[in-house]
Design an enzyme around this catalytic site. Structure first.
Site, PDB file in Angstrom:
ATOM      1  N   ASP A  48     -11.071   8.732   6.772  1.00 42.85           N
ATOM      2  CA  ASP A  48     -11.039  10.118   6.117  1.00 42.85           C
ATOM      3  C   ASP A  48     -12.209  10.216   5.080  1.00 42.85           C
ATOM      4  O   ASP A  48     -12.877   9.339   4.710  1.00 42.85           O
ATOM      5  CB  ASP A  48      -9.697  10.195   5.319  1.00 42.85           C
ATOM      6  CG  ASP A  48      -8.415   9.938   6.156  1.00 42.85           C
ATOM      7  OD1 ASP A  48      -8.408  10.310   6.979  1.00 42.85           O
ATOM      8  OD2 ASP A  48      -7.497   9.287   5.439  1.00 42.85           O
ATOM      9  N   TYR A  76      -8.396  -3.199   4.342  1.00 42.61           N
ATOM     10  CA  TYR A  76      -8.555  -2.175   3.306  1.00 42.61           C
ATOM     11  C   TYR A  76      -8.475  -2.649   2.342  1.00 42.61           C
ATOM     12  O   TYR A  76      -7.273  -3.566   2.010  1.00 42.61           O
ATOM     13  CB  TYR A  76      -7.835  -0.998   3.453  1.00 42.61           C
ATOM     14  CG  TYR A  76      -7.963  -0.310   5.158  1.00 42.61           C
ATOM     15  CD1 TYR A  76      -8.780   0.789   5.328  1.00 42.61           C
ATOM     16  CD2 TYR A  76      -7.372  -0.770   6.275  1.00 42.61           C
ATOM     17  CE1 TYR A  76      -9.220   1.650   6.415  1.00 42.61           C
ATOM     18  CE2 TYR A  76      -7.515  -0.106   7.556  1.00 42.61           C
ATOM     19  CZ  TYR A  76      -8.197   1.059   7.593  1.00 42.61           C
ATOM     20  OH  TYR A  76      -8.550   1.481   8.867  1.00 42.61           O
ATOM     21  N   ASP A  90      -3.178  11.813  -0.215  1.00 44.03           N
ATOM     22  CA  ASP A  90      -4.525  11.631  -0.933  1.00 44.03           C
ATOM     23  C   ASP A  90      -4.742  12.291  -1.942  1.00 44.03           C
ATOM     24  O   ASP A  90      -4.174  13.415  -2.315  1.00 44.03           O
ATOM     25  CB  ASP A  90      -5.481  10.928   0.045  1.00 44.03           C
ATOM     26  CG  ASP A  90      -6.245  11.858   0.856  1.00 44.03           C
ATOM     27  OD1 ASP A  90      -5.748  13.258   0.649  1.00 44.03           O
ATOM     28  OD2 ASP A  90      -6.868  11.663   1.781  1.00 44.03           O
ATOM     29  N   ARG A 184      -2.749   6.263   4.245  1.00 47.43           N
ATOM     30  CA  ARG A 184      -2.073   7.260   3.500  1.00 47.43           C
ATOM     31  C   ARG A 184      -0.630   7.320   3.605  1.00 47.43           C
ATOM     32  O   ARG A 184       0.103   7.296   3.020  1.00 47.43           O
ATOM     33  CB  ARG A 184      -2.859   8.687   3.802  1.00 47.43           C
ATOM     34  CG  ARG A 184      -4.232   8.681   3.480  1.00 47.43           C
ATOM     35  CD  ARG A 184      -4.693  10.101   3.690  1.00 47.43           C
ATOM     36  NE  ARG A 184      -5.133  10.245   5.220  1.00 47.43           N
ATOM     37  CZ  ARG A 184      -4.512  11.167   5.870  1.00 47.43           C
ATOM     38  NH1 ARG A 184      -3.983  12.228   5.386  1.00 47.43           N
ATOM     39  NH2 ARG A 184      -5.059  11.383   7.069  1.00 47.43           N
TER      40      ARG A 184
END
Length: 230
Positions: A48, A76, A90, A184
């Site tokens: 993203d 992550y 987000d 997300r």
């Protein structure tokens, strides 16, 4: 290095850049350096715009390896804000709802996180690149259309609480997961499990397979890299 024949490059994607932005920039720089008009360039695994970290870019015949690279386990590190939600899960979209947080404790967070380890079902975000009737979901969502996406089966190998700030209602997690995981959407689901909301305030992909972010170069370093590579 033979970029026309095929090479695999490791980049640390900058904040606010799309994955396509980085691919396009790399393609332009390579074409200019090689004195050619066209070069096949692609990436293995979208990030993203508000995410940073490992983005693998392939050129020439090495683009045939993209599918294999995308299938590698990913790691992550993410920070989530608890007690609120946004439509995009987000900070791309503003907060649309807030929720009580009195029930949230570190102990409860650890209990909830443990329930997400292993094989889970996840519905991708409406603001994603998933296709719905041939259209990208995020394009439909931006037009205000209702987007219905089917749940996908994925695997969370590790989910670790790195820190929790009860005053700011923020927590930082390390997550190791399979292809197709939307962090997300994981924030959305964790927020719901805590009987509250949650959205990402930061996301960094630190590893794809054996490639770590420490192995990657910034786009600002690519020109110097090309001077020795070509």
């Amino acid at each position: 290095m033979d970029f026309q024949e095929g090479e695999v490059l490791f980049f640390d994607k900058p904040l606010t850049w799309t994955s396509f932005n980085l691919v396009a920039k790399v393609r332009r720089m390579l074409c200019l350096r090689l004195g050619i008009k066209k070069l096949k360039v692609g990436h293995a695994g979208t990030l993203d715009p508000l995410a940073t970290g490992v983005l693998i870019i392939c050129t020439g015949k090495a683009t045939k390896r993209i599918g294999w690279l995308q299938a590698q386990t990913k790691e992550y590190v993410t920070t989530m804000k608890l007690g609120a939600t946004t439509p995009s899960y987000d900070m791309e979209k503003p907060v649309d709802h807030t929720y009580p947080t009195e029930q949230i404790t570190e102990r409860r967070i650890r209990e909830v996180l443990a329930s997400f380890k292993g094989q889970i079902e996840q519905i991708p975000p409406a603001f994603s690149a998933c296709r719905v009737d041939g259209h990208r979901a995020y394009k439909l969502a931006k037009q205000g259309q209702e987007v219905e996406l089917k749940p996908k089966t994925l695997v969370i190998d590790e989910i670790e609480l790195l820190s929790f700030n009860p005053e700011a209602m923020e927590m930082t997690l390390r997550i190791v997961c399979s292809k197709g995981t939307y962090i997300r959407a994981l924030a959305r689901d964790i927020g719901q499990a805590l009987q509250s909301g949650a959205y990402l305030t930061a996301l960094r992909r630190t590893r794809i397979g054996e490639i770590r972010v420490e192995d990657c170069m910034g786009i600002e370093d690519f020109e110097t890299f090309l001077e020795t590579a070509i």
